[in-house]
Write a protein that holds these residues in place. Sequence first.
Motif, short mmCIF file in Angstrom:
data_model
loop_
_atom_site.label_atom_id
_atom_site.label_comp_id
_atom_site.label_asym_id
_atom_site.label_seq_id
_atom_site.Cartn_x
_atom_site.Cartn_y
_atom_site.Cartn_z
N GLY A 460 35.84 -7.65 37.97
CA GLY A 460 34.98 -7.47 36.81
C GLY A 460 33.80 -8.42 36.79
O GLY A 460 33.29 -8.85 37.82
N GLU A 461 33.34 -8.76 35.60
CA GLU A 461 32.20 -9.66 35.46
C GLU A 461 32.51 -11.05 35.98
O GLU A 461 31.61 -11.80 36.37
N TRP A 462 33.80 -11.40 36.01
CA TRP A 462 34.20 -12.72 36.48
C TRP A 462 34.04 -12.82 38.00
O TRP A 462 33.63 -13.84 38.52
N GLY A 463 34.34 -11.75 38.70
CA GLY A 463 34.11 -11.71 40.14
C GLY A 463 32.63 -11.74 40.47
O GLY A 463 32.21 -12.34 41.47
N PHE A 464 31.83 -11.10 39.63
CA PHE A 464 30.38 -11.14 39.81
C PHE A 464 29.88 -12.58 39.75
O PHE A 464 29.06 -13.01 40.56
N GLU A 465 30.40 -13.35 38.81
CA GLU A 465 30.00 -14.76 38.68
C GLU A 465 30.43 -15.57 39.90
O GLU A 465 29.71 -16.47 40.34
N GLU A 466 31.61 -15.28 40.46
CA GLU A 466 32.13 -16.08 41.58
C GLU A 466 31.22 -16.02 42.79
O GLU A 466 31.10 -17.00 43.52
N PHE A 467 30.60 -14.87 43.04
CA PHE A 467 29.88 -14.68 44.30
C PHE A 467 28.36 -14.70 44.14
O PHE A 467 27.63 -14.23 45.00
N THR A 468 27.91 -15.25 43.03
CA THR A 468 26.48 -15.41 42.80
C THR A 468 26.17 -16.84 42.40
O THR A 468 27.06 -17.61 42.04
N SER A 469 24.90 -17.19 42.45
CA SER A 469 24.44 -18.44 41.85
C SER A 469 23.58 -18.09 40.64
O SER A 469 23.02 -16.99 40.56
N VAL A 470 23.51 -18.99 39.68
CA VAL A 470 22.83 -18.72 38.41
C VAL A 470 21.56 -19.56 38.32
O VAL A 470 21.57 -20.75 38.67
N LYS A 471 20.49 -18.94 37.85
CA LYS A 471 19.23 -19.65 37.70
C LYS A 471 18.62 -19.36 36.33
O LYS A 471 18.55 -18.21 35.90
N TRP A 472 18.20 -20.43 35.67
CA TRP A 472 17.55 -20.33 34.37
C TRP A 472 16.04 -20.36 34.58
O TRP A 472 15.50 -21.27 35.21
N VAL A 473 15.36 -19.34 34.07
CA VAL A 473 13.90 -19.30 34.10
C VAL A 473 13.43 -19.19 32.65
O VAL A 473 13.84 -18.27 31.93
N SER A 474 12.59 -20.13 32.22
CA SER A 474 12.05 -20.05 30.85
C SER A 474 10.57 -19.71 30.91
O SER A 474 9.85 -20.08 31.84
N VAL A 475 10.13 -18.99 29.89
CA VAL A 475 8.72 -18.60 29.77
C VAL A 475 8.21 -19.07 28.41
O VAL A 475 8.75 -18.65 27.37
N GLN A 476 7.21 -19.94 28.41
CA GLN A 476 6.62 -20.43 27.16
C GLN A 476 5.47 -19.51 26.79
O GLN A 476 4.37 -19.59 27.36
N ARG A 477 5.71 -18.57 25.87
CA ARG A 477 4.73 -17.53 25.55
C ARG A 477 3.71 -17.99 24.50
O ARG A 477 2.73 -17.31 24.27
N GLU A 478 3.98 -19.10 23.86
CA GLU A 478 3.02 -19.68 22.93
C GLU A 478 2.75 -21.12 23.35
O GLU A 478 3.61 -21.76 23.96
N ARG A 479 1.55 -21.59 23.04
CA ARG A 479 1.25 -22.97 23.37
C ARG A 479 2.23 -23.90 22.65
O ARG A 479 2.50 -23.75 21.46
N ARG A 480 2.78 -24.84 23.41
CA ARG A 480 3.77 -25.76 22.84
C ARG A 480 3.11 -27.10 22.51
O ARG A 480 2.31 -27.64 23.28
N ASN A 481 3.45 -27.64 21.36
CA ASN A 481 2.94 -28.95 20.96
C ASN A 481 3.91 -30.03 21.40
O ASN A 481 5.09 -30.00 21.05
N TYR A 482 3.40 -31.00 22.18
CA TYR A 482 4.24 -32.08 22.70
C TYR A 482 4.03 -33.35 21.86
O TYR A 482 2.97 -33.53 21.23
N PRO A 483 4.98 -34.24 21.84
CA PRO A 483 4.85 -35.46 21.00
C PRO A 483 3.82 -36.44 21.50
O PRO A 483 3.44 -37.34 20.77
N PHE A 484 3.35 -36.31 22.72
CA PHE A 484 2.26 -37.19 23.23
C PHE A 484 1.53 -36.48 24.36
O PHE A 484 1.99 -35.46 24.89
#
Length: 484
Positions: A460-484
């Motif tokens: 099932g989905e658990w076997g899918f997780e075993e044989f793959t690697s996971v990658k997080w990709v973030s997209v900043q769609r609005e300008r972000r305000n930083y503290p400095f």
Amino acid sequence: MIEKYSKQFIGGIWRDGSSDIVYEDVNPFNNEVIARFKLSNKEDINKAYVAAKHAQKIWAETPAEEKKKVLLRAAELFQERKDEFAQILVKETGSSFLKSMGEVLSIIEMIKDAATYSDRINTPVMVPSSTPGKENLIFHKPAGVVGIISPFNYPLFLSIRAVAPALAVGDAVVLKPDLQTQISGGFIISEVFEQAGLPKGVLNVLTCDMEEVGDYFVEHPIPSIISFTGSTAVGRHIGALCGKHLKKVALELGGNSPLVVLEDADLDQAVDAAVFGKFIHQGQICMITNRIFVHRKLYDEFVTRYVEKVEQLPYGDPMDQKVVIGPIINERQIQKILQYVELGKQEGHKLVLEGQRIGNVLTPFVFADVKNDSKLAQTEIFGPIAMIIPFDDEKEALELANETEYGLSGAVFTKDFERGIEFARQLESGMAHVNDQTVNSAPNTPFGGVKASGLGRYGGEWGFEEFTSVKWVSVQRERRNYPF
């Protein structure tokens, strides 16, 4: 029929291994040599991993529909040749025809389920973000090259359950089946996938003598995942090696599975299940029913009925389709099982059915009034020895069932389904079944154990997780305000 499977399969080429060792594959019922193999050595292992690494890059980029087409064609070929492959399993493993055909049919469904992974690998999962304007995408990628080590008892099933999902997600594979079952656990798989159109090098199958190659198969730098099914002792060693080299590892190891019969159980149903769950494939299964716990209210009648049913099990040559109890895989295992019988006698357990050795077949042994803390009860018995243990109440039954270092499967019998579910949840096992025996598997469910029974999950989905690697990709769609 079987003699044609006498070569290693490396880089898409059938050839002799480079070792000087020639292995004779024998029928465990009559010791007939059914095939001879020139084994692989470290040089061949390296060639297989190098071929897999090269082929994986191309396979990973292959469109999902093409990957699915290969897997589904492989499933069709197994279906078309199911009688042929079942006969190979009977001849090479000593399995009954019933078990062998069931094994072939189960892997067909498993391959079909794994084929769905090909679509999922390119479909990101979106998760919410607390940062304004940010979008989080979770991608799964092929892990790369997977090294798979499979055992002798369910060789086709236990190889395919790792091979199919790995191929479906875009990994390449080097498979090392057990020497004793290298045809049914390896070479029929490579033949089928070759005929199904799998590109050369994506699947490699080889066998070798462990004294010659040592830990090289696991420690080789190319595989990023090692999948191992076998004993807990060897699993601990492989897990340590993978930790040392920072490889992901999936371990499905030993078991000491309990089957609990509560006082409100259907006795006929429980007896039938406990006989099947103990003696399928002569007890040579990791999740076999090893300890049978019965409430004292039902205990004497259960023991009587159990022995009566077990005495009727047909035994002998598994080529006879009526046979249930076939041969033990090898002489070493036979002697180990007979030593367990002597241990049971020495510990004072009541032998209510004494089996016998007939050639390479051991007919069933049944011990009653077994002490749960005895050495016999705390040992994984990979053979036709049943142990029946009385208990007085549900709390005691749960404590006794969990009193083991293992935690693979379990079962409970009761007419109260909700009670059964709650009891099953409290069993310290990766799997548990209400009103069924312990030997169960389904392609869309998580298969695996806890404690000394292993790490990771197949299916099932658990076997899918075993044989793959996971990658997080973030997209900043609005300008972000930083503290400095």
